[in-house]
Design a protein around this motif. Structure first.
Motif, PDB file in Angstrom:
ATOM      1  N   ASP A 282     -48.354  31.339  24.715  1.00 39.37           N
ATOM      2  CA  ASP A 282     -46.955  31.277  25.541  1.00 39.37           C
ATOM      3  C   ASP A 282     -46.298  30.261  25.356  1.00 39.37           C
ATOM      4  O   ASP A 282     -44.823  30.333  25.066  1.00 39.37           O
ATOM      5  CB  ASP A 282     -47.487  31.536  27.067  1.00 39.37           C
ATOM      6  CG  ASP A 282     -48.012  32.985  27.343  1.00 39.37           C
ATOM      7  OD1 ASP A 282     -47.671  33.886  26.528  1.00 39.37           O
ATOM      8  OD2 ASP A 282     -48.531  32.926  28.430  1.00 39.37           O
TER       9      ASP A 282
ATOM     10  N   LYS B 137     -37.066  35.998  16.398  1.00 38.28           N
ATOM     11  CA  LYS B 137     -37.653  36.836  17.580  1.00 38.28           C
ATOM     12  C   LYS B 137     -38.328  37.908  17.308  1.00 38.28           C
ATOM     13  O   LYS B 137     -39.381  38.083  18.004  1.00 38.28           O
ATOM     14  CB  LYS B 137     -36.180  37.150  18.501  1.00 38.28           C
ATOM     15  CG  LYS B 137     -36.323  37.865  19.765  1.00 38.28           C
ATOM     16  CD  LYS B 137     -35.232  38.446  20.349  1.00 38.28           C
ATOM     17  CE  LYS B 137     -35.591  39.022  21.811  1.00 38.28           C
ATOM     18  NZ  LYS B 137     -34.348  39.450  22.350  1.00 38.28           N
ATOM     19  N   GLU B 138     -37.926  38.421  16.236  1.00 41.13           N
ATOM     20  CA  GLU B 138     -39.204  39.675  15.746  1.00 41.13           C
ATOM     21  C   GLU B 138     -40.467  39.139  15.613  1.00 41.13           C
ATOM     22  O   GLU B 138     -41.308  39.802  15.912  1.00 41.13           O
ATOM     23  CB  GLU B 138     -38.415  40.236  14.513  1.00 41.13           C
ATOM     24  CG  GLU B 138     -37.219  41.316  14.469  1.00 41.13           C
ATOM     25  CD  GLU B 138     -36.927  41.711  13.315  1.00 41.13           C
ATOM     26  OE1 GLU B 138     -37.442  41.686  12.253  1.00 41.13           O
ATOM     27  OE2 GLU B 138     -35.726  42.311  13.337  1.00 41.13           O
TER      28      GLU B 138
ATOM     29  N   ASP C 109     -48.584  37.749  19.737  1.00 38.93           N
ATOM     30  CA  ASP C 109     -49.007  38.399  21.118  1.00 38.93           C
ATOM     31  C   ASP C 109     -50.450  38.073  21.323  1.00 38.93           C
ATOM     32  O   ASP C 109     -51.666  38.442  20.283  1.00 38.93           O
ATOM     33  CB  ASP C 109     -49.044  40.082  20.868  1.00 38.93           C
ATOM     34  CG  ASP C 109     -49.443  40.722  21.967  1.00 38.93           C
ATOM     35  OD1 ASP C 109     -49.879  40.285  23.062  1.00 38.93           O
ATOM     36  OD2 ASP C 109     -49.430  42.242  21.662  1.00 38.93           O
TER      37      ASP C 109
ATOM     38  N   VAL D 255     -41.968  36.408  16.795  1.00 39.80           N
ATOM     39  CA  VAL D 255     -42.510  36.198  18.014  1.00 39.80           C
ATOM     40  C   VAL D 255     -42.844  37.440  18.876  1.00 39.80           C
ATOM     41  O   VAL D 255     -44.113  37.394  19.264  1.00 39.80           O
ATOM     42  CB  VAL D 255     -41.458  35.258  18.985  1.00 39.80           C
ATOM     43  CG1 VAL D 255     -41.884  35.155  20.164  1.00 39.80           C
ATOM     44  CG2 VAL D 255     -41.079  34.013  18.437  1.00 39.80           C
ATOM     45  N   ASN D 256     -42.115  38.274  18.761  1.00 40.22           N
ATOM     46  CA  ASN D 256     -42.556  39.658  19.714  1.00 40.22           C
ATOM     47  C   ASN D 256     -43.653  40.469  18.888  1.00 40.22           C
ATOM     48  O   ASN D 256     -44.556  41.006  19.452  1.00 40.22           O
ATOM     49  CB  ASN D 256     -41.298  40.374  19.709  1.00 40.22           C
ATOM     50  CG  ASN D 256     -40.406  39.737  20.666  1.00 40.22           C
ATOM     51  OD1 ASN D 256     -40.506  39.122  21.620  1.00 40.22           O
ATOM     52  ND2 ASN D 256     -39.132  40.263  20.604  1.00 40.22           N
ATOM     53  N   SER D 257     -43.649  40.435  17.598  1.00 40.98           N
ATOM     54  CA  SER D 257     -44.778  41.062  16.788  1.00 40.98           C
ATOM     55  C   SER D 257     -46.211  40.306  16.520  1.00 40.98           C
ATOM     56  O   SER D 257     -47.212  40.844  17.045  1.00 40.98           O
ATOM     57  CB  SER D 257     -44.154  41.357  15.312  1.00 40.98           C
ATOM     58  OG  SER D 257     -43.195  42.327  15.435  1.00 40.98           O
TER      59      SER D 257
ATOM     60  N   HIS E  61     -32.634  36.113  14.974  1.00 44.21           N
ATOM     61  CA  HIS E  61     -32.839  37.586  15.099  1.00 44.21           C
ATOM     62  C   HIS E  61     -34.344  37.909  14.587  1.00 44.21           C
ATOM     63  O   HIS E  61     -35.452  38.627  14.989  1.00 44.21           O
ATOM     64  CB  HIS E  61     -32.181  38.740  14.821  1.00 44.21           C
ATOM     65  CG  HIS E  61     -31.685  38.896  13.508  1.00 44.21           C
ATOM     66  ND1 HIS E  61     -30.873  38.196  12.503  1.00 44.21           N
ATOM     67  CD2 HIS E  61     -32.051  39.735  12.509  1.00 44.21           C
ATOM     68  CE1 HIS E  61     -30.882  38.574  11.598  1.00 44.21           C
ATOM     69  NE2 HIS E  61     -31.701  39.643  11.375  1.00 44.21           N
TER      70      HIS E  61
ATOM     71  N   LEU F 126     -38.890  29.924  20.299  1.00 46.46           N
ATOM     72  CA  LEU F 126     -37.599  30.579  20.735  1.00 46.46           C
ATOM     73  C   LEU F 126     -36.582  29.584  20.975  1.00 46.46           C
ATOM     74  O   LEU F 126     -35.274  29.555  20.852  1.00 46.46           O
ATOM     75  CB  LEU F 126     -37.683  31.308  21.831  1.00 46.46           C
ATOM     76  CG  LEU F 126     -38.455  32.715  21.443  1.00 46.46           C
ATOM     77  CD1 LEU F 126     -38.790  33.450  22.627  1.00 46.46           C
ATOM     78  CD2 LEU F 126     -37.645  33.626  20.536  1.00 46.46           C
TER      79      LEU F 126
ATOM     80  N   ARG G 271     -44.601  30.245  21.890  1.00 48.49           N
ATOM     81  CA  ARG G 271     -43.694  31.331  21.907  1.00 48.49           C
ATOM     82  C   ARG G 271     -42.229  30.749  22.320  1.00 48.49           C
ATOM     83  O   ARG G 271     -41.197  30.707  21.720  1.00 48.49           O
ATOM     84  CB  ARG G 271     -43.799  32.656  22.736  1.00 48.49           C
ATOM     85  CG  ARG G 271     -44.681  33.570  22.146  1.00 48.49           C
ATOM     86  CD  ARG G 271     -45.260  34.813  22.962  1.00 48.49           C
ATOM     87  NE  ARG G 271     -43.970  35.306  23.405  1.00 48.49           N
ATOM     88  CZ  ARG G 271     -43.998  36.540  22.967  1.00 48.49           C
ATOM     89  NH1 ARG G 271     -45.032  37.125  22.300  1.00 48.49           N
ATOM     90  NH2 ARG G 271     -42.963  37.184  23.615  1.00 48.49           N
TER      91      ARG G 271
END
Length: 175
Positions: free
Chosen positions: A42, A96-97, A104, A99-101, A93, A49, A45
């Protein structure tokens, strides 16, 4: 990929040489235990970001087929010892992809973090801000092309890194 393999070879060779000289000398690193993975991920991330605000395409230089940020701020992140990401050389962008993928905490088995004071010998300029090794839980299906990853195809191994970034029309310097 060749760089990662070379660095691992250096780690092994340096480790065996140091072991012969002194049993107590190791490369200082922190292994993040399973109960601390979620808070670490966390905070990682959030840092990644917030670092995207620093991105400026004018800071990028393309030399010998590789892209380098003249004002580096991103750690080298290696996933499953196969995929290497440096997020200060890609557009927001794509970060961000990534970090989100990839980031986790449900998918992560272990994390090893090497601080930037200990990485120059191992990773050179690519790991000048630190190095994070992430091992994912086996059988997790992810698209590793996030973060602008480019695959290097070889006879035996497929791996990739995002150090081969260049927009159409940008100048690449070969020396």
């Amino acid at each position: 990929m060749k760089t990662v393999l070379f660095l691992l070879t250096v780690i092994v060779l340096v480790g065996t040489d140091l072991t012969a000289q002194s049993k107590s000398r190791e490369i200082p690193s922190k292994k993040i235990s399973s109960e601390k993975i979620k808070p670490f991920v966390d905070s990682l991330r959030q840092k990644i970001l917030s670092d995207t605000l620093r991105f400026n395409r004018r800071d990028l230089s393309h030399v010998n087929g590789r892209t380098k940020n003249q004002n580096p701020y991103s750690m080298l992140i290696t996933v499953n010892m196969k995929y290497s990401y440096r997020l200060d050389i890609v557009e927001n962008h794509l970060v961000k992809e990534f970090v989100n993928s990839i980031l986790d905490s449900e998918n992560i088995e272990s994390i090893v973090f090497i601080e930037k004071e200990n990485t120059p010998i191992l990773g050179g300029h690519m790991a000048s801000e630190g190095w994070i090794f992430i091992t994912l839980i086996p059988k997790i299906k992810l698209d590793f092309e996030v973060g602008g990853l480019k695959y290097r195809k070889g006879k035996k191994r497929k791996g990739g890194d995002n150090f081969l970034q260049r927009k159409k029309g940008e100048i690449m310097i070969r020396t």
